[in-house]
Design a protein around this motif. Structure first.
Motif, PDB file in Angstrom:
ATOM      1  N   SER A  22       1.001   1.587  -0.378  1.00  0.00           N
ATOM      2  CA  SER A  22       1.796   0.395  -0.719  1.00  0.00           C
ATOM      3  C   SER A  22       1.811  -0.628   0.419  1.00  0.00           C
ATOM      4  O   SER A  22       1.955  -1.827   0.175  1.00  0.00           O
ATOM      5  CB  SER A  22       3.229   0.804  -1.078  1.00  0.00           C
ATOM      6  N   LYS A  25      -0.873  -3.369   0.119  1.00  0.00           N
ATOM      7  CA  LYS A  25      -0.539  -4.456  -0.808  1.00  0.00           C
ATOM      8  C   LYS A  25       0.290  -5.514  -0.081  1.00  0.00           C
ATOM      9  O   LYS A  25       0.087  -6.715  -0.247  1.00  0.00           O
ATOM     10  CB  LYS A  25       0.232  -3.908  -2.008  1.00  0.00           C
ATOM     11  N   ASN A  52      -5.067  -1.786  -3.772  1.00  0.00           N
ATOM     12  CA  ASN A  52      -3.969  -2.715  -3.469  1.00  0.00           C
ATOM     13  C   ASN A  52      -4.409  -3.835  -2.535  1.00  0.00           C
ATOM     14  O   ASN A  52      -3.874  -4.934  -2.590  1.00  0.00           O
ATOM     15  CB  ASN A  52      -2.799  -1.979  -2.802  1.00  0.00           C
ATOM     16  N   ASP A  55      -5.427  -6.742  -4.570  1.00  0.00           N
ATOM     17  CA  ASP A  55      -4.529  -7.189  -5.638  1.00  0.00           C
ATOM     18  C   ASP A  55      -4.023  -8.600  -5.397  1.00  0.00           C
ATOM     19  O   ASP A  55      -3.808  -9.012  -4.261  1.00  0.00           O
ATOM     20  CB  ASP A  55      -3.332  -6.241  -5.757  1.00  0.00           C
TER      21      ASP A  55
END
Length: 142
Positions: A22, A25, A52, A55
């Motif tokens: 995470s 991201k 990610n 993204d």
């Protein structure tokens, strides 16, 4: 953490043992024009993290990426990276023990790739397939 660093071009976070999927991201959205990223020795990163990274249009300018000693980097992770950051030019994958010869096809999708480091990737063995998939690319295996 990275607010106000949108113009940053190089980020080295080696031995950042707590970086997770995470977090990539967040890096991608905070520093979208990043060109060089070194997150070597980040054992918690995996396939989702590399997806990610691309993204929401983030890190499309990334040209050099070091993932040495990232235990979670697998063939699937490289598949995600190839779709997220297709313009990558250099990647370091030394000691990524989950990588196999299957990763060659994913790396071949990165048409601008010029340098790949597979040092101590014990499951990367098929030199003929490697040469065919990564033509025009400098590859280190030893």
């Amino acid at each position: 953490l990275f607010q106000g660093l949108k113009k940053l071009r190089t980020l080295k976070l080696t031995r950042a043992l707590k970086i997770e999927d995470s977090d990539l991201k967040y890096i991608a959205s905070s520093i979208p024009d990043l060109e060089v990223l070194n997150i070597s020795v980040s054992p918690k990163l995996g396939a989702d993290g590399l997806k990610n990274l691309g993204d929401q249009g983030g890190c499309k300018q990334l040209r050099a990426f070091s993932l040495d000693c990232c235990e979670g980097v697998s063939d699937e992770a490289l598949k995600n990276l190839a779709s997220a950051i297709p313009a990558l030019k250099e990647i370091e994958l030394g000691y990524c023990e989950k990588l196999t010869d299957a990763c060659f096809d994913h790396l071949a999708e990165m048409k601008q790739l010029k340098k790949v480091d597979f040092i101590k990737c014990e499951k990367v063995k098929d030199i003929v397939k490697l040469a065919g998939a990564l033509q025009g690319c400098t590859v280190s295996l030893s």
